[in-house]
Write an enzyme that holds these catalytic residues in place. Structure first.
Site, mmCIF file in Angstrom:
data_model
loop_
_atom_site.group_PDB
_atom_site.id
_atom_site.type_symbol
_atom_site.label_atom_id
_atom_site.label_comp_id
_atom_site.label_asym_id
_atom_site.label_seq_id
_atom_site.Cartn_x
_atom_site.Cartn_y
_atom_site.Cartn_z
ATOM 1 N N SER A 92 0.856 -1.183 0.000
ATOM 2 C CA SER A 92 0.000 0.000 0.000
ATOM 3 C C SER A 92 0.894 1.236 0.000
ATOM 4 O O SER A 92 1.753 1.375 -0.870
ATOM 5 C CB SER A 92 -0.946 -0.032 1.203
ATOM 6 O OG SER A 92 -1.889 1.013 1.130
ATOM 7 N N THR A 93 0.741 2.118 0.976
ATOM 8 C CA THR A 93 1.523 3.355 1.018
ATOM 9 C C THR A 93 3.022 3.048 1.035
ATOM 10 O O THR A 93 3.499 2.309 1.886
ATOM 11 C CB THR A 93 1.159 4.165 2.273
ATOM 12 O OG1 THR A 93 -0.258 4.319 2.338
ATOM 13 C CG2 THR A 93 1.824 5.529 2.241
ATOM 14 N N HIS A 114 -2.373 -1.131 -3.381
ATOM 15 C CA HIS A 114 -3.391 -0.108 -3.167
ATOM 16 C C HIS A 114 -2.878 1.201 -3.760
ATOM 17 O O HIS A 114 -1.879 1.763 -3.300
ATOM 18 C CB HIS A 114 -3.654 0.093 -1.677
ATOM 19 C CG HIS A 114 -4.124 -1.145 -0.979
ATOM 20 N ND1 HIS A 114 -3.977 -1.340 0.380
ATOM 21 C CD2 HIS A 114 -4.726 -2.266 -1.446
ATOM 22 C CE1 HIS A 114 -4.478 -2.508 0.716
ATOM 23 N NE2 HIS A 114 -4.938 -3.093 -0.375
ATOM 24 N N MET A 153 -0.564 1.318 5.245
ATOM 25 C CA MET A 153 -1.411 1.600 6.403
ATOM 26 C C MET A 153 -2.451 0.501 6.596
ATOM 27 O O MET A 153 -2.851 -0.160 5.649
ATOM 28 C CB MET A 153 -2.117 2.942 6.226
ATOM 29 C CG MET A 153 -1.191 4.150 6.262
ATOM 30 S SD MET A 153 -2.110 5.700 6.425
ATOM 31 C CE MET A 153 -3.137 5.649 4.971
ATOM 32 N N ASP A 191 -4.729 -4.745 6.061
ATOM 33 C CA ASP A 191 -5.112 -5.610 4.952
ATOM 34 C C ASP A 191 -4.026 -6.663 4.741
ATOM 35 O O ASP A 191 -2.833 -6.350 4.729
ATOM 36 C CB ASP A 191 -5.294 -4.801 3.667
ATOM 37 C CG ASP A 191 -5.709 -5.671 2.498
ATOM 38 O OD1 ASP A 191 -6.435 -6.657 2.726
ATOM 39 O OD2 ASP A 191 -5.310 -5.367 1.353
#
Length: 327
Positions: free
Chosen positions: A171-172, A198, A288, A291
């Site tokens: 993600s991030t 993401h 973050m 998930d």
């Protein structure tokens, strides 16, 4: 109260972003810049907590400004782009490698039907990024490498089954981490790799093209029912869960989001686990939230290998941290 410097060459966009942040009393805009050069000067002068950075600007673009700011005055930078054209995506990916934290989609304007959703996403992300620790980057020289070097550490994982697939969730901070990870694999890597990243949906196509241009592996968006092949990286397409069938084919799904995500890391991990049992390597990278945690539990219970990025190298140690803390 997080303070914000807005960087955008459009006066209309600067006004819109200012109004957007003014709608939340917990945020404060302390400066506006119309190009990358001004952004560098104001970053050093104002010391904002977060900078929202446009991509295409005169004098100096968002990547060039990000790279210089991370050398001269390290600051949390969030790329906010209104375009998903190839040049803009490439520039945004370069900015992430230079130290920007994430990429968000700029709202068209208050009259657009999706304005509130995009505005709230920007506000939420800026607040979250205001706590991220950033480090000073060194200026590149002819003798220094352009990317980080992987230094593997013993993980205490014992695995006897030969894996049939690698599944990765990020993600991030994921794009630059994936660039390093995939860049370290040879062109004849013997396994297929499936990835959930993401990212802004409109950037997925460009993200796959960018990864394909910087790695020796073949990187592509996954298509339903295609057969998995070695040395190939399959990226989950926008708003579709990515999984595999027992026959070794891609399975895309419109099933409901998991923990707010579609595609979701947990869906991917659970799917490859159901197909291959212990013959799976699950990798969870910076991001973050949590998930992927439930999916990692499934892989671990089946006897597969689970690898989590360490805290020191993660932009946000949320997802890998949740897995590590769960054992």
């Amino acid at each position: 109260m997080p303070t914000i410097l807005i960087v955008d060459d459009s006066s209309t966009a600067r006004q819109m972003m200012s109004a957007l942040f003014a709608s939340d009393p917990a945020l404060k805009v302390i400066g506006l810049a119309s190009n990358g050069r001004q952004a560098i000067e104001l970053a050093k002068k104002l010391c904002p907590d977060v900078i929202t950075m446009d991509i295409n600007m005169p004098i100096m673009n968002g990547f060039e400004a990000t790279a210089e700011i991370m050398i001269e005055a390290p600051t949390r930078i969030v790329i906010v782009s209104a375009s998903a054209r190839i040049t803009e995506v490439d520039t945004a990916m370069q900015a992430l490698r230079a130290g920007a934290l994430t990429v968000l989609e700029k709202p068209v304007g208050p009259q657009a039907p999706d304005y509130q959703a995009k505005a709230q996403q920007i506000i939420k992300m800026v607040k979250a990024m205001s706590d991220v620790v950033v480090v000073r980057r060194r200026r590149a020289t002819t003798h220094s490498p352009n990317s980080a070097v992987l230094t593997p550490r013993p993980a205490g994982v014992t695995k006897t089954a030969r894996p049939k697939a690698v599944a990765i969730v990020a993600s991030t901070g994921g794009p630059p981490a994936l660039a390093i990870l995939l860049g370290g694999l040879p062109a004849n890597f013997c396994l297929p790799i499936l990835i959930v990243q993401h990212i802004v949906p409109s950037f997925i196509d460009g993200f796959a093209r960018w990864l394909n241009s910087i790695t020796a592996l073949h990187v592509k968006l996954a298509t339903d029912h295609e057969r998995l092949a070695p040395a190939t990286v399959y990226i989950a397409p926008p708003d579709r869960h990515l999984g595999v069938s027992n026959a070794g084919r891609i399975r895309l799904s419109d099933a409901p989001p998991m923990d707010g995500f579609r595609p979701a890391g947990t869906y991917l991990f659970q799917s490859v686990c159901a197909a291959y049992q212990s013959e799976v390597v699950a990798v969870i990278l910076t991001g973050m939230g949590s998930d992927g945690l439930a999916g990692c539990r499934a892989v671990s219970a089946a006897g597969g290998a689970v690898l989590a990025q360490d805290e020191a190298s993660s932009v946000v140690w949320g997802m890998p941290g949740a897995v590590a803390k769960a054992g």
